[in-house]
Design an enzyme around this catalytic site. Structure first.
Site: not given
Length: 319
Positions: A169, A263
């Site tokens: 991330s 996502d």
């Protein structure tokens, strides 16, 4: 506690910032101590905490099955996620996740603790992680000398011909920027980074929307970034054209990008991979997409079958 204070701004469910300057982080995991005698699924692992600089620290992980000096371990410098505003390498979730990684890749792992926004606005996190990477590289030329001022695990067991960086991330975003910086600046001892792992990397741009949680994290972390959400540090495609030029500046030899179907970042992560693949960069890029899963799902539970797919792919990458 903080509920009686006047709120300045917040990212719901993640962080609140109050007008008196105090910060309340809502996404937290309990602190856990390192251990020289630890294991995961029967795999022995030692860990310890070290101080790199006045503002940067790390937790080191060493497999119990340490090799001889002629068969040293790959070195994996890991950067945690959290949108630049939450997260810590010293928490239970992060600790267990790194142990899972070590059990698969059998490497010496340095999990970096960097300063968070909004108390420490970007680019401080990038600078802290570069400091950590330079510190790791500084051990390459010690040859076992002056161990009092060196980290003995790195000197004794680290193979600096197999130095990798990786993160998830926001940590993967930092890894991308480290890869770019290592193409501009040499590491200590002229150490080269062999590979970079980017798990669900946090990139964004104005074309993907300004109402996203991701936009909020970036603007909280770097409110004065040149270009705002279209800063090249968060939007690698900035500057017109197809955006493929950024990969030509990489200081790494190979890249692994992992994305997940559900996502919000998937589309931009796929575009990132394709841009690297089509660029003039002469390295190798790999891509893995996991169907039916959300952002960094493997971080929370590394025991699922799909999480094992990610770990096994990482293990085949870090060799």
């Amino acid at each position: 506690m903080a509920s009686n204070k006047e709120l300045s701004y917040e990212i719901p469910g993640v962080i609140r910032v109050y007008k008196d300057g105090s910060v309340e982080r809502l996404m937290i995991s309990p602190y856990v101590s390192p251990s020289l005698q630890d294991s995961i699924n029967g795999y022995g692992i030692s860990s310890k905490d070290i101080v790199i600089s006045p503002h940067v620290s790390a937790r080191l992980y060493l497999p119990k099955s340490t090799p001889t000096n002629s068969q040293k371990l790959p070195i994996f410098v890991y950067i945690h996620g959290g949108g630049f505003v939450v997260g810590s390498t010293f928490t239970l979730f992060e600790h267990n996740y790194i142990k899972t990684i070590v059990s698969h890749i059998n490497a010496l792992v340095i999990s970096v603790e960097y300063r968070l926004a909004p108390e420490h606005l970007l680019p401080i996190a990038y600078e802290d992680c570069w400091t950590a990477l330079q510190w790791v590289a500084s051990h390459a030329t010690s040859h076992g000398k002056d161990l009092e001022n060196q980290e003995p695990w790195l000197v004794e067991f680290g193979d600096f011909e197999r130095l990798y960086i990786g993160g998830d991330s926001a940590g993967a975003n930092i890894v991308h920027n480290l890869a770019m910086q290592s193409g501009r600046e040499s590491l200590n001892g002229d150490v080269k980074i062999l590979g970079a792992f980017l798990g669900c990397p946090f990139f964004w741009s104005s074309s993907y929307g300004l109402e996203s949680f991701l936009y909020g994290c970036w603007m909280m972390a770097y409110p004065h970034a040149e270009g705002g959400i279209d800063s090249p540090m968060i939007n690698p495609f900035v500057g017109g054209g197809d955006g493929r030029g950024f990969a030509a500046k990489y200081g790494v030899r190979k890249v692994l990008v992992v994305a997940t179907e559900k996502d919000e970042l998937k589309d931009i992560d796929v575009k990132y991979f394709e841009s690297v693949k089509e660029s003039e960069w002469d390295g190798e890029v790999e891509f893995l997409e996991i169907e039916g899963e959300n952002h960094c799902f493997y971080f929370m539970d590394g025991t699922s079958e799909k999480a094992k797919v990610v770990m096994e792919r990482l293990a085949s990458f870090i060799v």
